[in-house]
Scaffold this motif. Structure first.
Motif, short mmCIF file in Angstrom:
data_model
loop_
_atom_site.label_atom_id
_atom_site.label_comp_id
_atom_site.label_asym_id
_atom_site.label_seq_id
_atom_site.Cartn_x
_atom_site.Cartn_y
_atom_site.Cartn_z
N TYR A 109 3.14 2.32 -1.69
CA TYR A 109 3.49 2.84 -3.01
C TYR A 109 2.33 3.57 -3.67
CZ TYR A 109 7.68 -0.09 -2.77
OH TYR A 109 8.87 -0.68 -2.40
N TYR A 110 1.16 3.53 -3.08
CA TYR A 110 -0.05 4.06 -3.68
C TYR A 110 -0.61 5.21 -2.87
CZ TYR A 110 -0.15 -0.31 -6.35
OH TYR A 110 0.15 -1.36 -7.18
N LEU A 163 0.80 -1.22 0.00
CA LEU A 163 0.00 0.00 0.00
C LEU A 163 0.83 1.27 0.00
CD1 LEU A 163 -3.15 -0.27 2.31
CD2 LEU A 163 -3.04 0.11 -0.15
N ALA A 198 -6.41 1.66 -9.22
CA ALA A 198 -6.09 0.30 -9.61
C ALA A 198 -6.93 -0.73 -8.89
CB ALA A 198 -4.61 0.02 -9.37
N SER A 228 1.09 8.60 -1.26
CA SER A 228 2.00 7.50 -1.02
C SER A 228 3.07 7.90 -0.01
CB SER A 228 2.65 7.06 -2.33
OG SER A 228 3.53 8.06 -2.82
N CYS A 281 -2.52 12.53 -3.89
CA CYS A 281 -3.96 12.34 -3.90
C CYS A 281 -4.70 13.67 -3.95
CB CYS A 281 -4.41 11.54 -2.68
SG CYS A 281 -4.47 12.45 -1.13
N ILE A 333 -4.06 6.50 -1.39
CA ILE A 333 -5.27 5.80 -0.97
C ILE A 333 -6.37 6.82 -0.70
CG2 ILE A 333 -6.27 4.17 0.66
CD1 ILE A 333 -4.01 3.01 -1.01
N ALA A 358 -7.10 2.31 -4.15
CA ALA A 358 -5.66 2.53 -4.28
C ALA A 358 -5.35 3.00 -5.69
CB ALA A 358 -4.89 1.25 -3.98
N SER A 359 -4.58 4.07 -5.80
CA SER A 359 -4.24 4.66 -7.09
C SER A 359 -2.74 4.60 -7.33
CB SER A 359 -4.72 6.11 -7.14
OG SER A 359 -4.26 6.76 -8.31
N TYR A 360 -2.37 4.36 -8.59
CA TYR A 360 -0.95 4.38 -8.92
C TYR A 360 -0.38 5.80 -8.96
CZ TYR A 360 -2.83 4.96 -13.69
OH TYR A 360 -3.53 5.40 -14.81
N ARG A 361 -1.24 6.80 -8.92
CA ARG A 361 -0.77 8.17 -8.77
C ARG A 361 -0.27 8.36 -7.35
NH1 ARG A 361 -4.20 12.48 -12.23
NH2 ARG A 361 -2.43 13.70 -11.43
N GLN A 362 0.78 9.11 -7.19
CA GLN A 362 1.43 9.24 -5.89
C GLN A 362 0.82 10.32 -5.02
OE1 GLN A 362 4.13 6.90 -5.13
NE2 GLN A 362 2.86 6.17 -6.83
#
Length: 127
Positions: free
Chosen positions: A31-32, A29, A115, A53, A106, A34, A100-104
Motif C-alpha cells: 500500500y506504500y 508494504l 511514515a 505502491s 514515488c 518505498i 515507506a510513504s503513504y503517498r502512492q
C-alpha cells in the motif's frame, strides 16, 4: 509493532554485487511507496531508488548515479522490498536506509509522506 528492517549490507570488492532487503512488520508494504536512501560519512542523505505502491503499478525510479546498476523490486508475499546492487563502486559506500510513504507515487530522493524508516544497513565497497 510497526517496523522496517534493512539487511544484506556488508563488505564487497569493486565490481561486486549485494542485495539489500527491506522487510516490513505490522503493516502491508504494497500500500506504500518505498524509497531507498543512502548516507556516506560527512555527506548529505541522498535518494537512490524508489518503487510506487502496487495499486499504482509499482513504477520504479532511480538516481542517475545508479541507473543500469541497481534494481528495486517488491515481493508482496514476503512483505519485502529489495535493492539489487551490481557493479558496485567505492562511491557507493554508505549506510542504506529504506522508508515507506503513504503517498502512492514515488520520486527519487523524496521523503514526503514518510511514515516509517528503517535503521539502516552498512555497505562498504573496498578492495
Amino acid at each position: 509493532q510497526l517496523q522496517l528492517v534493512e539487511s544484506g549490507g556488508g563488505l564487497v570488492q569493486p565490481g561486486g554485487s549485494l542485495r539489500l532487503s527491506c522487510a516490513a512488520s505490522g503493516f502491508t508494504l504494497n500500500y506504500y511507496a518505498i524509497g531507498w536512501f543512502r548516507q556516506a560519512p560527512g555527506k548529505e542523505r541522498e535518494g537512490v531508488s524508489c518503487i510506487s505502491s502496487s495499486s499504482s503499478g509499482g513504477t520504479t525510479n532511480y538516481a542517475d548515479s545508479v541507473k543500469g546498476r541497481f534494481t528495486i523490486s517488491r515481493d508482496n508475499a514476503k512483505n519485502t522490498v529489495y535493492l539489487q546492487m551490481n557493479s558496485l563502486k567505492p562511491e557507493d559506500t554508505a549506510v542504506y536506509y529504506c522508508a515507506a510513504s503513504y503517498r502512492q507515487i514515488c520520486q527519487v530522493g523524496s521523503s514526503n509522506g514518510a511514515a516509517y524508516w528503517g535503521k539502516g544497513t552498512l555497505v562498504t565497497v573496498s578492495p
